[in-house]
Design a protein around this motif. Structure first.
Motif, PDB file in Angstrom:
ATOM      1  N   LYS A  61     -47.846  10.902 -11.142  1.00 49.47           N
ATOM      2  CA  LYS A  61     -48.986  10.005 -10.985  1.00 49.47           C
ATOM      3  C   LYS A  61     -48.617   8.772 -10.169  1.00 49.47           C
ATOM      4  O   LYS A  61     -47.481   8.296 -10.221  1.00 49.47           O
ATOM      5  CB  LYS A  61     -49.504   9.570 -12.359  1.00 49.47           C
ATOM      6  N   LEU A  62     -49.598   8.254  -9.442  1.00 53.35           N
ATOM      7  CA  LEU A  62     -49.435   6.992  -8.731  1.00 53.35           C
ATOM      8  C   LEU A  62     -49.515   5.849  -9.727  1.00 53.35           C
ATOM      9  O   LEU A  62     -50.068   5.998 -10.827  1.00 53.35           O
ATOM     10  CB  LEU A  62     -50.543   6.845  -7.685  1.00 53.35           C
ATOM     11  N   SER A  63     -48.984   4.707  -9.368  1.00 58.19           N
ATOM     12  CA  SER A  63     -49.019   3.550 -10.278  1.00 58.19           C
ATOM     13  C   SER A  63     -50.420   2.965 -10.370  1.00 58.19           C
ATOM     14  O   SER A  63     -50.830   2.483 -11.427  1.00 58.19           O
ATOM     15  CB  SER A  63     -48.030   2.479  -9.812  1.00 58.19           C
ATOM     16  N   ALA A  64     -51.182   3.008  -9.267  1.00 58.10           N
ATOM     17  CA  ALA A  64     -52.551   2.497  -9.275  1.00 58.10           C
ATOM     18  C   ALA A  64     -53.513   3.573  -9.767  1.00 58.10           C
ATOM     19  O   ALA A  64     -53.311   4.757  -9.509  1.00 58.10           O
ATOM     20  CB  ALA A  64     -52.958   2.032  -7.882  1.00 58.10           C
ATOM     21  N   ASN A  65     -54.574   3.141 -10.458  1.00 53.61           N
ATOM     22  CA  ASN A  65     -55.581   4.088 -10.938  1.00 53.61           C
ATOM     23  C   ASN A  65     -56.315   4.762  -9.793  1.00 53.61           C
ATOM     24  O   ASN A  65     -56.708   5.921  -9.891  1.00 53.61           O
ATOM     25  CB  ASN A  65     -56.605   3.381 -11.830  1.00 53.61           C
ATOM     26  N   CYS A  66     -56.515   4.012  -8.715  1.00 49.19           N
ATOM     27  CA  CYS A  66     -57.169   4.604  -7.551  1.00 49.19           C
ATOM     28  C   CYS A  66     -56.722   3.891  -6.285  1.00 49.19           C
ATOM     29  O   CYS A  66     -56.293   2.740  -6.320  1.00 49.19           O
ATOM     30  CB  CYS A  66     -58.691   4.575  -7.691  1.00 49.19           C
ATOM     31  N   HIS A  67     -56.823   4.614  -5.190  1.00 49.91           N
ATOM     32  CA  HIS A  67     -56.489   4.086  -3.868  1.00 49.91           C
ATOM     33  C   HIS A  67     -57.682   4.254  -2.949  1.00 49.91           C
ATOM     34  O   HIS A  67     -58.318   5.309  -2.925  1.00 49.91           O
ATOM     35  CB  HIS A  67     -55.296   4.840  -3.266  1.00 49.91           C
ATOM     36  N   ILE A  68     -57.966   3.219  -2.176  1.00 50.06           N
ATOM     37  CA  ILE A  68     -59.043   3.267  -1.186  1.00 50.06           C
ATOM     38  C   ILE A  68     -58.441   2.945   0.179  1.00 50.06           C
ATOM     39  O   ILE A  68     -57.753   1.931   0.339  1.00 50.06           O
ATOM     40  CB  ILE A  68     -60.161   2.256  -1.514  1.00 50.06           C
ATOM     41  N   GLY A  69     -58.679   3.806   1.144  1.00 47.17           N
ATOM     42  CA  GLY A  69     -58.235   3.551   2.510  1.00 47.17           C
ATOM     43  C   GLY A  69     -59.426   3.248   3.394  1.00 47.17           C
ATOM     44  O   GLY A  69     -60.444   3.931   3.300  1.00 47.17           O
ATOM     45  N   ILE A  70     -59.326   2.211   4.226  1.00 43.30           N
ATOM     46  CA  ILE A  70     -60.448   1.854   5.105  1.00 43.30           C
ATOM     47  C   ILE A  70     -59.983   1.653   6.540  1.00 43.30           C
ATOM     48  O   ILE A  70     -58.853   1.260   6.797  1.00 43.30           O
ATOM     49  CB  ILE A  70     -61.194   0.577   4.629  1.00 43.30           C
ATOM     50  N   ASP A  71     -60.887   1.972   7.456  1.00 49.21           N
ATOM     51  CA  ASP A  71     -60.695   1.660   8.871  1.00 49.21           C
ATOM     52  C   ASP A  71     -62.083   1.434   9.466  1.00 49.21           C
ATOM     53  O   ASP A  71     -63.092   1.854   8.896  1.00 49.21           O
ATOM     54  CB  ASP A  71     -59.972   2.784   9.601  1.00 49.21           C
ATOM     55  N   VAL A  72     -62.111   0.766  10.592  1.00 50.69           N
ATOM     56  CA  VAL A  72     -63.387   0.414  11.226  1.00 50.69           C
ATOM     57  C   VAL A  72     -63.436   1.046  12.600  1.00 50.69           C
ATOM     58  O   VAL A  72     -62.460   1.032  13.348  1.00 50.69           O
ATOM     59  CB  VAL A  72     -63.538  -1.119  11.328  1.00 50.69           C
ATOM     60  N   GLY A  73     -64.591   1.634  12.924  1.00 52.39           N
ATOM     61  CA  GLY A  73     -64.742   2.240  14.241  1.00 52.39           C
ATOM     62  C   GLY A  73     -66.177   2.623  14.501  1.00 52.39           C
ATOM     63  O   GLY A  73     -67.026   2.579  13.613  1.00 52.39           O
ATOM     64  N   HIS A  93     -51.588  -8.341   0.150  1.00 51.44           N
ATOM     65  CA  HIS A  93     -52.442  -9.460  -0.250  1.00 51.44           C
ATOM     66  C   HIS A  93     -52.914  -9.189  -1.681  1.00 51.44           C
ATOM     67  O   HIS A  93     -53.777  -8.331  -1.889  1.00 51.44           O
ATOM     68  CB  HIS A  93     -53.655  -9.588   0.671  1.00 51.44           C
ATOM     69  N   ASN A  94     -52.347  -9.880  -2.660  1.00 54.29           N
ATOM     70  CA  ASN A  94     -52.798  -9.721  -4.038  1.00 54.29           C
ATOM     71  C   ASN A  94     -54.074 -10.526  -4.236  1.00 54.29           C
ATOM     72  O   ASN A  94     -54.066 -11.754  -4.169  1.00 54.29           O
ATOM     73  CB  ASN A  94     -51.712 -10.187  -5.013  1.00 54.29           C
ATOM     74  N   MET A  95     -55.193  -9.839  -4.481  1.00 51.52           N
ATOM     75  CA  MET A  95     -56.481 -10.501  -4.640  1.00 51.52           C
ATOM     76  C   MET A  95     -56.755 -10.833  -6.100  1.00 51.52           C
ATOM     77  O   MET A  95     -57.267 -11.902  -6.423  1.00 51.52           O
ATOM     78  CB  MET A  95     -57.601  -9.617  -4.086  1.00 51.52           C
ATOM     79  N   TYR A  96     -56.418  -9.903  -7.004  1.00 51.28           N
ATOM     80  CA  TYR A  96     -56.563 -10.118  -8.450  1.00 51.28           C
ATOM     81  C   TYR A  96     -55.244  -9.729  -9.111  1.00 51.28           C
ATOM     82  O   TYR A  96     -54.724  -8.637  -8.881  1.00 51.28           O
ATOM     83  CB  TYR A  96     -57.691  -9.260  -9.034  1.00 51.28           C
ATOM     84  N   GLY A  97     -54.708 -10.638  -9.940  1.00 50.61           N
ATOM     85  CA  GLY A  97     -53.438 -10.341 -10.585  1.00 50.61           C
ATOM     86  C   GLY A  97     -52.341 -10.142  -9.555  1.00 50.61           C
ATOM     87  O   GLY A  97     -52.460 -10.575  -8.399  1.00 50.61           O
ATOM     88  N   GLU A  98     -51.270  -9.469  -9.948  1.00 49.05           N
ATOM     89  CA  GLU A  98     -50.163  -9.213  -9.019  1.00 49.05           C
ATOM     90  C   GLU A  98     -49.526  -7.875  -9.346  1.00 49.05           C
ATOM     91  O   GLU A  98     -48.940  -7.696 -10.405  1.00 49.05           O
ATOM     92  CB  GLU A  98     -49.123 -10.329  -9.107  1.00 49.05           C
ATOM     93  N   LEU A  99     -49.664  -6.934  -8.429  1.00 48.59           N
ATOM     94  CA  LEU A  99     -49.043  -5.625  -8.583  1.00 48.59           C
ATOM     95  C   LEU A  99     -47.566  -5.709  -8.216  1.00 48.59           C
ATOM     96  O   LEU A  99     -47.172  -6.490  -7.349  1.00 48.59           O
ATOM     97  CB  LEU A  99     -49.731  -4.603  -7.687  1.00 48.59           C
ATOM     98  N   GLU A 100     -46.753  -4.898  -8.891  1.00 56.98           N
ATOM     99  CA  GLU A 100     -45.323  -4.853  -8.573  1.00 56.98           C
ATOM    100  C   GLU A 100     -45.128  -4.319  -7.161  1.00 56.98           C
ATOM    101  O   GLU A 100     -45.699  -3.285  -6.783  1.00 56.98           O
ATOM    102  CB  GLU A 100     -44.596  -3.956  -9.575  1.00 56.98           C
ATOM    103  N   THR A 101     -44.305  -5.024  -6.383  1.00 55.59           N
ATOM    104  CA  THR A 101     -44.089  -4.629  -4.989  1.00 55.59           C
ATOM    105  C   THR A 101     -43.551  -3.217  -4.866  1.00 55.59           C
ATOM    106  O   THR A 101     -44.026  -2.423  -4.052  1.00 55.59           O
ATOM    107  CB  THR A 101     -43.117  -5.617  -4.307  1.00 55.59           C
TER     108      THR A 101
END
Length: 267
Positions: free
Chosen positions: A46-58, A209-217
């Motif tokens: 399992k990944l450490s994060a519950n979910c991952h979102i990838g974004i790009d603009v085009g 960029h930690n927006m909420y809390g701080e995830l382990e690097t």
């Protein structure tokens, strides 16, 4: 090839032709499977994060949009969405906000959530604001109190290289090696030894960029590394980019040419 295999008497040549034949069959079959919307595999760990979102603009001219992909904790594709700014919204922040809102609606909010949003290339301040607005609109203040959310810029053009020294000789780094530049900036090798035997591994430059809390690097690096293993284009080796970004980037490139892929996996 099958006919040539039958005719060949040399055992070594026959084995070489068989290997070529099975390789072609494998990649053609998996390519068709992927184009039909199938996912060949997910992660064992399992990944450490519950979910991952990838974004790009085009996109083309005024039709520029934000393309987002959502993956769960085992690297399974949950959904993909396109975000465009609504009337009265700033274009840069609005399109990202709408894409994130649509993707977040596929997640059941809970306390202690960990979310990592990866951006292909440089994150604009307006985009950062759009993400913040989406999170505040979808998640309650109670959920946000225990939320850990990081936005990670992933840049492909890196002025750094990492290498190992073995017996006084320079070697390609092991896959997964990283070097911290500062607390929130690092160079990460998602490719390397033993899969690269010639040339030098081309790492990624990562800004956190930690927006909420701080995830382990190290958890962020590990997740990015794991997601780079979900390479469904050349399945005998990892991808340089995590799948969240490679799909979003591909979708954005299609959009710039005015093409809408039939499959959720534009590979």
């Amino acid at each position: 090839l099958k006919e040539e295999i039958k005719k060949t008497k040399d055992p070594e040549k026959k084995n070489e032709l068989r290997s070529t034949y099975y390789g072609i069959v494998f990649f053609v079959a998996t390519g068709m499977f992927i184009q039909a919307g199938g996912v060949p595999w997910v992660l064992g760990d399992k990944l450490s994060a519950n979910c991952h979102i990838g974004i790009d603009v085009g996109g083309e001219d005024a039709r520029v949009a934000c393309y987002g992909y959502l993956f769960d904790q085992i690297g399974r594709l949950i959904g993909t969405e396109v975000g465009t700014a609504q009337t009265g919204e700033l274009v840069e922040s609005g399109r990202v906000k709408r894409a994130i809102l649509k993707l977040m609606s596929m997640i059941k909010p809970k306390h202690g959530m960990k979310i990592i949003i990866t951006r292909d290339g440089r994150l604009l301040e307006e985009e950062r604001q759009g993400i913040k607005e989406a999170i505040e609109e979808y998640l309650s203040p109670e959920i946000r109190q225990s939320l850990k959310l990081a936005i990670v810029e992933i840049r492909k053009n890196v002025p750094f290289r990492i290498y190992d020294i073995v017996d006084r000789r320079i070697k390609n780094p092991l896959i997964g090696r990283y070097a911290l530049i500062d607390k929130n900036t690092a160079v990460l090798c998602t490719t390397g030894y033993p899969l690269i035997t010639q040339g030098v591994a081309d790492p990624l430059l990562i800004y956190i960029h930690n927006m909420y809390g701080e995830l382990e690097t190290h958890e962020i690096f590990q997740d990015i590394l794991y997601l780079s293993q979900l390479n469904w284009v050349a399945m005998d080796k990892p991808s340089k980019l995590p799948v969240t970004i490679s799909l979003a980037e591909a979708r954005a490139l299609f959009a710039e040419k005015g093409i809408t892929p039939a499959s959720k996996l534009p590979v």
